[in-house]
Design a protein around this motif. Structure first.
Motif, PDB file in Angstrom:
ATOM      1  N   ALA A 192      31.355  47.833 -41.308  1.00  0.00           N
ATOM      2  CA  ALA A 192      30.270  48.445 -40.892  1.00  0.00           C
ATOM      3  C   ALA A 192      30.531  49.521 -39.852  1.00  0.00           C
ATOM      4  CB  ALA A 192      29.646  47.402 -40.376  1.00  0.00           C
ATOM      5  N   LEU A 193      31.587  49.947 -39.301  1.00  0.00           N
ATOM      6  CA  LEU A 193      31.864  50.913 -38.486  1.00  0.00           C
ATOM      7  C   LEU A 193      31.863  52.246 -39.269  1.00  0.00           C
ATOM      8  CD1 LEU A 193      34.552  49.374 -36.296  1.00  0.00           C
ATOM      9  CD2 LEU A 193      31.911  49.616 -35.587  1.00  0.00           C
ATOM     10  N   ARG A 194      31.842  52.274 -40.400  1.00  0.00           N
ATOM     11  CA  ARG A 194      32.049  53.424 -41.371  1.00  0.00           C
ATOM     12  C   ARG A 194      30.834  54.388 -40.919  1.00  0.00           C
ATOM     13  NH1 ARG A 194      34.338  55.417 -45.797  1.00  0.00           N
ATOM     14  NH2 ARG A 194      33.356  56.905 -47.001  1.00  0.00           N
ATOM     15  N   ASP A 195      31.272  55.786 -40.494  1.00  0.00           N
ATOM     16  CA  ASP A 195      30.612  56.823 -39.925  1.00  0.00           C
ATOM     17  C   ASP A 195      30.401  57.858 -40.857  1.00  0.00           C
ATOM     18  OD1 ASP A 195      29.317  58.852 -38.388  1.00  0.00           O
ATOM     19  OD2 ASP A 195      30.258  58.183 -36.403  1.00  0.00           O
ATOM     20  N   GLU A 196      29.578  58.347 -41.717  1.00  0.00           N
ATOM     21  CA  GLU A 196      29.507  59.293 -42.512  1.00  0.00           C
ATOM     22  C   GLU A 196      29.629  60.627 -41.852  1.00  0.00           C
ATOM     23  OE1 GLU A 196      30.144  59.435 -45.724  1.00  0.00           O
ATOM     24  OE2 GLU A 196      29.939  57.159 -46.115  1.00  0.00           O
ATOM     25  N   ALA A 197      28.908  60.904 -40.723  1.00  0.00           N
ATOM     26  CA  ALA A 197      28.948  61.977 -40.177  1.00  0.00           C
ATOM     27  C   ALA A 197      30.641  62.287 -39.477  1.00  0.00           C
ATOM     28  CB  ALA A 197      28.036  62.162 -38.552  1.00  0.00           C
ATOM     29  N   LEU A 198      31.192  61.244 -39.041  1.00  0.00           N
ATOM     30  CA  LEU A 198      32.717  61.370 -38.836  1.00  0.00           C
ATOM     31  C   LEU A 198      33.374  61.939 -39.903  1.00  0.00           C
ATOM     32  CD1 LEU A 198      35.018  61.091 -36.894  1.00  0.00           C
ATOM     33  CD2 LEU A 198      35.187  58.899 -37.252  1.00  0.00           C
ATOM     34  N   ARG A 199      33.155  61.240 -40.987  1.00  0.00           N
ATOM     35  CA  ARG A 199      34.002  61.722 -42.284  1.00  0.00           C
ATOM     36  C   ARG A 199      33.686  63.090 -42.607  1.00  0.00           C
ATOM     37  NH1 ARG A 199      32.804  62.437 -47.707  1.00  0.00           N
ATOM     38  NH2 ARG A 199      34.277  62.097 -48.955  1.00  0.00           N
ATOM     39  N   ALA A 200      32.515  63.597 -42.455  1.00  0.00           N
ATOM     40  CA  ALA A 200      32.080  64.860 -42.837  1.00  0.00           C
ATOM     41  C   ALA A 200      32.757  65.994 -41.702  1.00  0.00           C
ATOM     42  CB  ALA A 200      30.560  65.064 -42.586  1.00  0.00           C
ATOM     43  N   SER A 201      32.832  65.421 -40.446  1.00  0.00           N
ATOM     44  CA  SER A 201      33.398  66.216 -39.412  1.00  0.00           C
ATOM     45  C   SER A 201      35.014  66.505 -39.716  1.00  0.00           C
ATOM     46  CB  SER A 201      33.183  65.661 -38.185  1.00  0.00           C
ATOM     47  OG  SER A 201      34.023  66.273 -37.139  1.00  0.00           O
ATOM     48  N   LEU A 202      35.468  65.268 -40.230  1.00  0.00           N
ATOM     49  CA  LEU A 202      37.150  65.491 -40.516  1.00  0.00           C
ATOM     50  C   LEU A 202      37.229  66.279 -41.471  1.00  0.00           C
ATOM     51  CD1 LEU A 202      38.035  61.638 -39.781  1.00  0.00           C
ATOM     52  CD2 LEU A 202      38.588  63.687 -38.327  1.00  0.00           C
ATOM     53  N   LEU A 203      36.440  66.168 -42.699  1.00  0.00           N
ATOM     54  CA  LEU A 203      36.515  67.024 -43.592  1.00  0.00           C
ATOM     55  C   LEU A 203      36.271  68.576 -43.480  1.00  0.00           C
ATOM     56  CD1 LEU A 203      35.032  64.975 -46.556  1.00  0.00           C
ATOM     57  CD2 LEU A 203      37.239  65.536 -46.288  1.00  0.00           C
ATOM     58  N   ARG A 204      35.814  68.754 -42.475  1.00  0.00           N
ATOM     59  CA  ARG A 204      35.416  69.988 -41.899  1.00  0.00           C
ATOM     60  C   ARG A 204      36.472  70.614 -41.403  1.00  0.00           C
ATOM     61  NH1 ARG A 204      30.037  68.372 -40.924  1.00  0.00           N
ATOM     62  NH2 ARG A 204      30.682  68.178 -38.688  1.00  0.00           N
ATOM     63  N   ASP A 205      37.110  69.808 -40.586  1.00  0.00           N
ATOM     64  CA  ASP A 205      38.179  70.065 -39.775  1.00  0.00           C
ATOM     65  C   ASP A 205      39.540  70.731 -40.967  1.00  0.00           C
ATOM     66  OD1 ASP A 205      37.125  69.605 -37.472  1.00  0.00           O
ATOM     67  OD2 ASP A 205      38.178  67.808 -37.050  1.00  0.00           O
ATOM     68  N   CYS A 206      39.336  69.851 -41.883  1.00  0.00           N
ATOM     69  CA  CYS A 206      40.367  70.075 -43.302  1.00  0.00           C
ATOM     70  C   CYS A 206      39.978  71.275 -43.954  1.00  0.00           C
ATOM     71  CB  CYS A 206      40.436  68.624 -43.960  1.00  0.00           C
ATOM     72  SG  CYS A 206      41.299  67.472 -43.077  1.00  0.00           S
ATOM     73  N   GLU A 207      38.883  71.993 -43.623  1.00  0.00           N
ATOM     74  CA  GLU A 207      38.180  73.172 -44.447  1.00  0.00           C
ATOM     75  C   GLU A 207      37.695  72.691 -45.976  1.00  0.00           C
ATOM     76  OE1 GLU A 207      40.537  76.777 -44.108  1.00  0.00           O
ATOM     77  OE2 GLU A 207      40.802  76.318 -41.956  1.00  0.00           O
ATOM     78  N   LEU A 208      37.196  71.421 -45.905  1.00  0.00           N
ATOM     79  CA  LEU A 208      36.911  70.855 -47.250  1.00  0.00           C
ATOM     80  C   LEU A 208      35.195  70.427 -46.997  1.00  0.00           C
ATOM     81  CD1 LEU A 208      40.015  68.958 -48.081  1.00  0.00           C
ATOM     82  CD2 LEU A 208      38.958  71.019 -49.441  1.00  0.00           C
ATOM     83  N   GLY A 209      34.672  70.432 -48.010  1.00  0.00           N
ATOM     84  CA  GLY A 209      33.268  70.099 -48.239  1.00  0.00           C
ATOM     85  C   GLY A 209      33.298  68.499 -48.419  1.00  0.00           C
ATOM     86  N   ASP A 210      31.690  67.808 -48.101  1.00  0.00           N
ATOM     87  CA  ASP A 210      31.751  66.407 -48.153  1.00  0.00           C
ATOM     88  C   ASP A 210      32.248  65.788 -49.566  1.00  0.00           C
ATOM     89  OD1 ASP A 210      30.823  66.766 -45.897  1.00  0.00           O
ATOM     90  OD2 ASP A 210      28.580  66.245 -46.227  1.00  0.00           O
ATOM     91  N   ASN A 211      32.203  66.597 -50.653  1.00  0.00           N
ATOM     92  CA  ASN A 211      32.614  65.929 -51.913  1.00  0.00           C
ATOM     93  C   ASN A 211      34.352  65.734 -51.976  1.00  0.00           C
ATOM     94  OD1 ASN A 211      33.338  68.778 -51.912  1.00  0.00           O
ATOM     95  ND2 ASN A 211      33.194  68.927 -53.911  1.00  0.00           N
ATOM     96  N   ALA A 212      35.065  66.118 -51.017  1.00  0.00           N
ATOM     97  CA  ALA A 212      36.391  65.908 -50.982  1.00  0.00           C
ATOM     98  C   ALA A 212      36.718  64.811 -50.707  1.00  0.00           C
ATOM     99  CB  ALA A 212      36.890  67.047 -50.218  1.00  0.00           C
ATOM    100  N   THR A 213      37.940  64.291 -51.020  1.00  0.00           N
ATOM    101  CA  THR A 213      38.435  62.864 -50.764  1.00  0.00           C
ATOM    102  C   THR A 213      39.230  62.999 -49.368  1.00  0.00           C
ATOM    103  OG1 THR A 213      38.803  62.171 -52.986  1.00  0.00           O
ATOM    104  CG2 THR A 213      40.006  60.929 -51.441  1.00  0.00           C
ATOM    105  N   LEU A 214      38.838  62.090 -48.762  1.00  0.00           N
ATOM    106  CA  LEU A 214      39.499  62.137 -47.099  1.00  0.00           C
ATOM    107  C   LEU A 214      40.548  60.982 -47.101  1.00  0.00           C
ATOM    108  CD1 LEU A 214      39.860  63.016 -44.227  1.00  0.00           C
ATOM    109  CD2 LEU A 214      37.739  61.171 -43.549  1.00  0.00           C
ATOM    110  N   LEU A 215      41.697  61.314 -47.288  1.00  0.00           N
ATOM    111  CA  LEU A 215      42.953  60.202 -46.938  1.00  0.00           C
ATOM    112  C   LEU A 215      43.388  60.148 -45.448  1.00  0.00           C
ATOM    113  CD1 LEU A 215      45.077  61.338 -49.952  1.00  0.00           C
ATOM    114  CD2 LEU A 215      43.094  59.605 -49.902  1.00  0.00           C
ATOM    115  N   LEU A 216      43.998  59.047 -45.119  1.00  0.00           N
ATOM    116  CA  LEU A 216      44.295  58.842 -43.807  1.00  0.00           C
ATOM    117  C   LEU A 216      45.882  57.905 -43.921  1.00  0.00           C
ATOM    118  CD1 LEU A 216      43.574  58.685 -40.702  1.00  0.00           C
ATOM    119  CD2 LEU A 216      42.913  56.133 -41.301  1.00  0.00           C
TER     120      LEU A 216
END
Length: 390
Positions: A192-216
């Motif tokens: 329930a802690l999933r934060d789509e805004a955080l995900r989008a921000s991290l992808l922007r940091d990786c110079e990618l859009g929201d359609n990319a896959t975010l790995l950790l």
């Protein structure tokens, strides 16, 4: 019951073992037991963490390869500390010299060796695996196997936390094995802690859009963790589909990790995150955890990711493999970068939302550390009662 944990791996700046110890200091007193962590330190010191929970240090040298850690080098001083503490049960948390010291202590208390490390996988198999099969490596390291069998004879129990390690220890001739899987801190990790805004921000940091896959990927930057392999595989798989990778950690392999990233904008390397709340939010907000290490005894990071509803990409050997759940992630051939790339292609081609939904549905079933400590304490109590009856 007073339990003394002779813990050469504990340091306030550590990772998985520190997390484990901190929960232990809360969980065992809640069960009515006293817990003392006996650790190497700069000076002789006793720190009360809470009623029934103490950390005691004795003067010890620093470990040359990682000076955050110390090691016990004075057997008489260790025995004097145990005599003074008068434990009802003793743990040793390292399979090296300190375990042999505990085995030779002449106190009456029963004792257990808890395998927080797998040196054969972390070193011998990693060094020589590319040129020799494991059976040959085991013969070459028979001196270490004899050491383990002597420890097995000197302890009431050898506690392991994964099926893979239990199997290999049994094949190596150990007889007092007990498998007690570890767990996660209760009430911290949650899908329930999933934060789509955080995900989008991290992808922007990786110079990618929201359609990319975010790995950790998370772990100490040490050779056995294979962080450079994970980075290389993510960059290779990213040539076919957009992939961003967040690598969290620090350690002596920092330079190799930086070289592997090749200054790619799609890889971001972050310092360790000490806040459990921030870590839980980060885990819940990624698309998958990728783990490179096949030498884990349990793999706390994978357990925390599962509890966060995060799909897992894990090797098919070691403690991380135990956390794989069909339909909620993938396994790849351990140490095989090319197979990891193929597995990342599978992840990208899969229905990500369905994968995360299955992982989130399975998250509540992840064991907690409190269950682990309850089972461990029950084992120790039974051992003490048998020793008393004899």
């Amino acid at each position: 019951m007073r339990i003394v944990d002779v813990n050469a791996f504990y340091t306030p700046s550590g990772g998985g073992v520190r997390t484990y110890v901190e929960r232990k200091l809360a969980a065992l007193p809640a069960l009515g037991h006293e817990i003392v962590i006996l650790a190497p330190g700069e000076r002789e010191e006793t720190q009360e963490i809470a009623p029934g929970a103490h950390i005691v240090t004795i003067p010890s040298p620093r470990f040359p390869l990682d000076r955050r850690y110390g090691y016990f080098d004075d057997e008489k001083a260790l025995h004097r500390a145990l005599d003074r503490l008068k434990p009802d049960f003793v743990e040793a948390s390292s399979p090296w010299a300190s375990a042999a010291m505990v085995a030779r202590w002449n106190g009456a208390a029963p004792r257990a060796l808890v395998m927080h490390a797998d040196p054969l996988s972390a070193y011998a198999y990693r060094w020589f695996g590319p040129i020799a099969p494991r059976a040959v490596i085991d013969r070459g390291f028979d001196r270490y196997w004899r050491h383990l069998r002597r420890l097995d004879a000197g302890f009431d129990h050898v506690v392991v936390a994964s099926r893979d390690l239990a199997r290999r220890m049994a094949e190596g001739g150990l007889r007092n094995l007990r498998t007690v899987p570890m767990g996660v801190e209760p009430g911290v990790f949650d899908p329930a802690l999933r934060d789509e805004a955080l995900r989008a921000s991290l992808l922007r940091d990786c110079e990618l859009g929201d359609n990319a896959t975010l790995l950790l990927t998370i772990g100490r930057f040490a050779p056995e963790k294979r962080i450079p392999m994970v980075i290389g595989a993510a960059l290779a798989a990213g040539c076919r589909a957009p992939i961003g990778l967040i690598a969290v950690g620090e350690g002596r392999d920092q330079a190799a990790v930086m070289r592997a990233s090749g200054h790619s904008p799609h890889v971001r390397i972050l310092a360790p995150i000490r806040s459990r709340e921030r870590m839980a939010r980060l885990m819940a907000s990624a698309d998958a955890l990728v783990h490179g290490c096949e030498a884990e005894t349990f793999c706390m990071v994978a357990a925390e990711a599962r509890a966060s509803g995060l799909p897992l990409i894990v090797p098919d050997r070691g403690g991380a493999s135990d956390h794989h759940r069909h339909g909620a992630g993938f396994r790849y051939a351990a140490t095989d970068r090319a197979d990891l790339v193929r597995t990342l292609h599978q992840l990208v081609d899969a229905d990500g939302a369905a994968l995360r939904a299955r992982a989130a549905e399975a998250a509540p079933a992840v064991r907690t550390m409190d269950r682990h400590f309850t089972e461990l304490a029950a084992l120790y109590e039974a051992s003490s009662e048998l020793r008393d009856a004899a």
